[in-house]
Structure formats: structure tokens, C-alpha cells
Scaffold this active site. Structure first.
Site, PDB file in Angstrom:
ATOM      1  N   ARG A 238       4.758  -3.133  -1.399  1.00  0.00           N
ATOM      2  CA  ARG A 238       4.146  -2.334  -2.461  1.00  0.00           C
ATOM      3  C   ARG A 238       2.906  -3.012  -3.010  1.00  0.00           C
ATOM      4  O   ARG A 238       2.882  -4.244  -3.144  1.00  0.00           O
ATOM      5  CB  ARG A 238       5.108  -2.181  -3.644  1.00  0.00           C
ATOM      6  CG  ARG A 238       5.955  -0.933  -3.621  1.00  0.00           C
ATOM      7  CD  ARG A 238       5.133   0.363  -3.707  1.00  0.00           C
ATOM      8  NE  ARG A 238       5.990   1.517  -3.594  1.00  0.00           N
ATOM      9  CZ  ARG A 238       6.428   2.063  -2.457  1.00  0.00           C
ATOM     10  NH1 ARG A 238       6.063   1.566  -1.299  1.00  0.00           N
ATOM     11  NH2 ARG A 238       7.207   3.136  -2.481  1.00  0.00           N
ATOM     12  N   GLU A 267      -3.764   2.437  -5.193  1.00  0.00           N
ATOM     13  CA  GLU A 267      -3.976   3.308  -4.018  1.00  0.00           C
ATOM     14  C   GLU A 267      -4.297   4.725  -4.473  1.00  0.00           C
ATOM     15  O   GLU A 267      -3.747   5.176  -5.472  1.00  0.00           O
ATOM     16  CB  GLU A 267      -2.697   3.333  -3.167  1.00  0.00           C
ATOM     17  CG  GLU A 267      -2.403   2.011  -2.510  1.00  0.00           C
ATOM     18  CD  GLU A 267      -1.049   1.997  -1.787  1.00  0.00           C
ATOM     19  OE1 GLU A 267      -0.501   3.087  -1.533  1.00  0.00           O
ATOM     20  OE2 GLU A 267      -0.556   0.919  -1.504  1.00  0.00           O
ATOM     21  N   HIS A 285      -1.255   2.487   3.966  1.00  0.00           N
ATOM     22  CA  HIS A 285       0.139   2.754   3.583  1.00  0.00           C
ATOM     23  C   HIS A 285       0.852   3.646   4.622  1.00  0.00           C
ATOM     24  O   HIS A 285       1.237   4.771   4.324  1.00  0.00           O
ATOM     25  CB  HIS A 285       0.187   3.405   2.181  1.00  0.00           C
ATOM     26  CG  HIS A 285       1.507   3.205   1.499  1.00  0.00           C
ATOM     27  ND1 HIS A 285       1.636   3.029   0.148  1.00  0.00           N
ATOM     28  CD2 HIS A 285       2.778   3.162   1.991  1.00  0.00           C
ATOM     29  CE1 HIS A 285       2.910   2.888  -0.174  1.00  0.00           C
ATOM     30  NE2 HIS A 285       3.627   2.960   0.938  1.00  0.00           N
TER      31      HIS A 285
HETATM   32  C1  GLV Z   1       7.030   3.943   1.306  1.00  0.00           C
HETATM   33  O1  GLV Z   1       6.204   3.252   0.807  1.00  0.00           O
HETATM   34  C2  GLV Z   1       8.368   4.054   0.826  1.00  0.00           C
HETATM   35  O2  GLV Z   1       8.691   3.514  -0.241  1.00  0.00           O
HETATM   36  O3  GLV Z   1       9.162   4.719   1.489  1.00  0.00           O
END
Ligand code: GLV
Length: 328
Positions: A238, A267, A285
């Protein structure tokens, strides 16, 4: 009367069709996120939401959705959802654990290898037409095999990353809030160490913990200064776990060798200074982005949604305290 639900991002048709049989579906099929105003307007009459991890569910949104019963993240991370605010209002919240571990671990390794072997930089060179022939001393990277991998957060995804390290004959150290059982440590061939030792000894440091206020900037200037100058940092967990400004400074000054990043602060408006650096492999991501896995995530989110709307406890309920006061 079918319940009204909102799907904030384009779902797969395989998911949407069965959903339409059970619910009145309003879906964003444009691929462009709704503005906050539009999102708030559209939730006004909805009982269920199927959302991405990029959609923020806060008090304001919840107050704009007085009929809402359940919020279903198509993501395992749920720091986008104010769970306390949901619970207070009797709104159930769910995520999609378990179905994306292996895929996210694969992407972690792609970033680790790309950063170690300077793949983005080498590809840019090739695409620019600059390759003249064999170069004995160009694009010298770091060996991954037999190096030390440090994993911060050895949950499901961290463990999937650790299992892959075996193929590279790596030594694997980890640090976690709670130490795993000796049996699991043995099975994974991992060694528990302090956070300080993890920083000091890792050739590759990969983050696999969820984001929370407590973990905010868990890797900042101080921690980067404790890492080896040859170390590579990988973050497919994250944004916000790493202080991006501090990381950019560390990469620019070669305080650490390289980084592989799939996630960023703020982001999608990530710090553009990353783009000026050669020693970083970047991705937007995409940790769970394979067709099979995204489909599995949608399917699990739909399962959660339909259970909750049918008055049943959803399988991946994040706030069990909300169950007794759920909206009916
Ligand atoms: C993606 O970032 C998730 O948390 O599934």
C-alpha cells in the site's frame, strides 16, 4: 422488489449478468472514476455498493446513502473504508481475502527482479535505439539468488512471496506484529528477526503489511538510512507505508540501490520525481491484475453482496460488530 446496487468500476460481464438477475444494477462501465459529487449522488437510493479499493467510503459518503446495507470492496486492503463509521450506522463492510495472494506475490517478484536487474532502464535504452553491441560493464545489476530477502508482514501474501524465494536459494528473514508458530516458520524456512535487524540485513526488503495509521511511513528516512546501500526496496502492498519523498531522496543519492513499486502515496497522482529516477521499477497498482484473479475477486465481492442483501452474514465480513445492528 429487487435491491438497488451500485458498481463503481467496470465489472466483468460474467459478474454483471447474474447480478442483474438479483438486483437493480447501476454500473460505471466507462473505466473513468466518477467524481466525488457524482458518486455521492448515485449512492442516495442504493442498498449495496461494489467498489474498488480506490473508492473512499467515509462519513460523508455514508451520510449520503441512508439505505445502504453493505459496502463490498473488490480488494483485500480496506483502508479506503472507514469501518468505525460503517459500524456506527449498521452498514456491513467486506473485502476479498485469499483469492489474490499468489498473483500479488508474482507481481512482487516481477518488481523485485526488474529492480535488481535494472530491466526498465535496460528496456528504455533498447527502445531508444542506443544498443551498439555487447557491453561488458553496462546494466550491472544485483544477484537475487543466494541473497537475503527481508519480508515485513508475513501474512498470506508475504508467505506466498517467501515460498517463491526458495527457488532463488535465498535466506529469508521476516518481521511481523506477531511471530508465526515455529512449525510455520520451519515449513516456510524463514527466520524471525527484529525490525532493526531486518532493515540492517536485507538485500531485498519487501513490504506485505496492511496500511493503517500505525503503519504510516513505517519506511521513512530513518529506516532507509539503516538499510544497506546495495539494498532494494519493494512495495506491492500500500501507498503510505513508505514516505515517498524520503524514498526518492534515498534513491537519488544512491543511499539504497533501487526500488520496485506498485503502490504510491496519493494514487493516481503519485510523486512525479519517481519518473526522473533510473533506479526504480514502477507499476500502476496492478498487483492482482490477472484476468483469473480479478474475476475471482469480483465473484467473491458479489458473494458478499448477495449474502448481505439476503439477510445472511457475508463470508468476508470486516465489521462483525455491525451485524446485530445491521440495517434491515
Ligand atoms: C489491492 O490493492 C487490494 O487490496 O486488493
Amino acid at each position: 422488489m429487487k435491491p438497488r446496487i451500485l458498481v463503481s468500476r467496470p465489472p466483468f460481464p460474467e459478474v454483471l449478468q447474474p447480478l442483474r438477475q438479483r438486483c437493480l444494477v447501476e454500473a460505471n462501465e466507462t473505466g473513468v472514476a466518477w467524481s466525488l459529487e457524482e458518486f455521492h449522488r448515485r449512492v442516495a437510493d442504493k442498498e449495496g455498493l461494489l467498489i474498488s479499493g480506490a473508492d473512499r467510503i467515509d462519513e460523508k459518503l455514508l451520510d449520503a446513502a441512508p439505505h445502504l446495507k453493505v459496502v463490498c470492496n473488490v480488494a483485500v486492503g480496506y483502508n479506503n473504508i472507514d469501518l468505525a463509521a460503517c459500524t456506527e450506522r449498521g452498514v456491513l463492510a467486506t473485502n476479498t481475502p485469499g483469492v489474490l495472494d499468489e498473483t500479488t506475490a508474482d507481481l512482487t517478484w516481477a518488481l523485485l527482479l526488474a529492480a535488481a536487474r535494472r530491466l526498465p532502464e535496460a528496456e528504455r535504452f533498447l527502445r531508444a535505439g542506443e544498443w551498439q553491441g555487447w557491453m561488458g560493464d553496462a546494466f550491472l545489476g544485483r544477484d537475487v539468488h543466494h541473497a537475503t530477502l527481508g519480508i515485513l508482514g508475513l501474512g498470506r501474501i508475504g508467505q506466498a512471496v517467501a515460498r517463491r524465494a526458495r527457488g532463488f536459494s535465498m535466506k529469508v528473514l521476516y518481521h511481523n506484529r506477531t511471530r508465526l508458530s515455529r512449525k510455520t516458520e520451519k515449513a516456510l524456512d524463514v527466520q524471525y528477526v527484529s525490525f532493526a535487524r531486518l532493515l540492517r540485513e536485507a538485500d531485498f526488503l519487501s513490504l506485505h503489511l496492511p496500511y493503517s495509521q500505525n503503519a504510516h511511513h513505517i519506511i521513512g528516512a530513518k529506516e532507509l538510512a539503516r538499510m544497506k546501500p546495495t539494498a532494494v526496496l519493494v512495495n506491492a502492498a500500500r501507498g503510505g507505508l513508505v514516505d515517498d519523498v524520503a524514498l526518492i531522496a534515498a534513491l537519488r543519492s544512491q543511499r539504497i540501490a533501487a526500488a520496485g513499486l506498485d503502490v504510491f502515496e496519493n494514487e493516481p497522482n503519485f510523486n512525479p520525481d519517481f519518473l526522473k529516477l533510473d533506479n526504480v521499477a514502477l507499476a500502476p497498482h496492478i498487483g492482482s491484475a490477472t484476468r483469473a484473479t480479478r474475476l475471482a475477486m469480483f465473484e467473491l465481492a458479489v458473494k458478499n453482496l448477495l449474502a448481505a442483501l439476503a439477510g445472511k452474514r457475508p463470508p468476508c465480513l470486516l465489521n462483525p460488530e455491525a451485524w446485530t445492528k445491521r440495517r434491515k
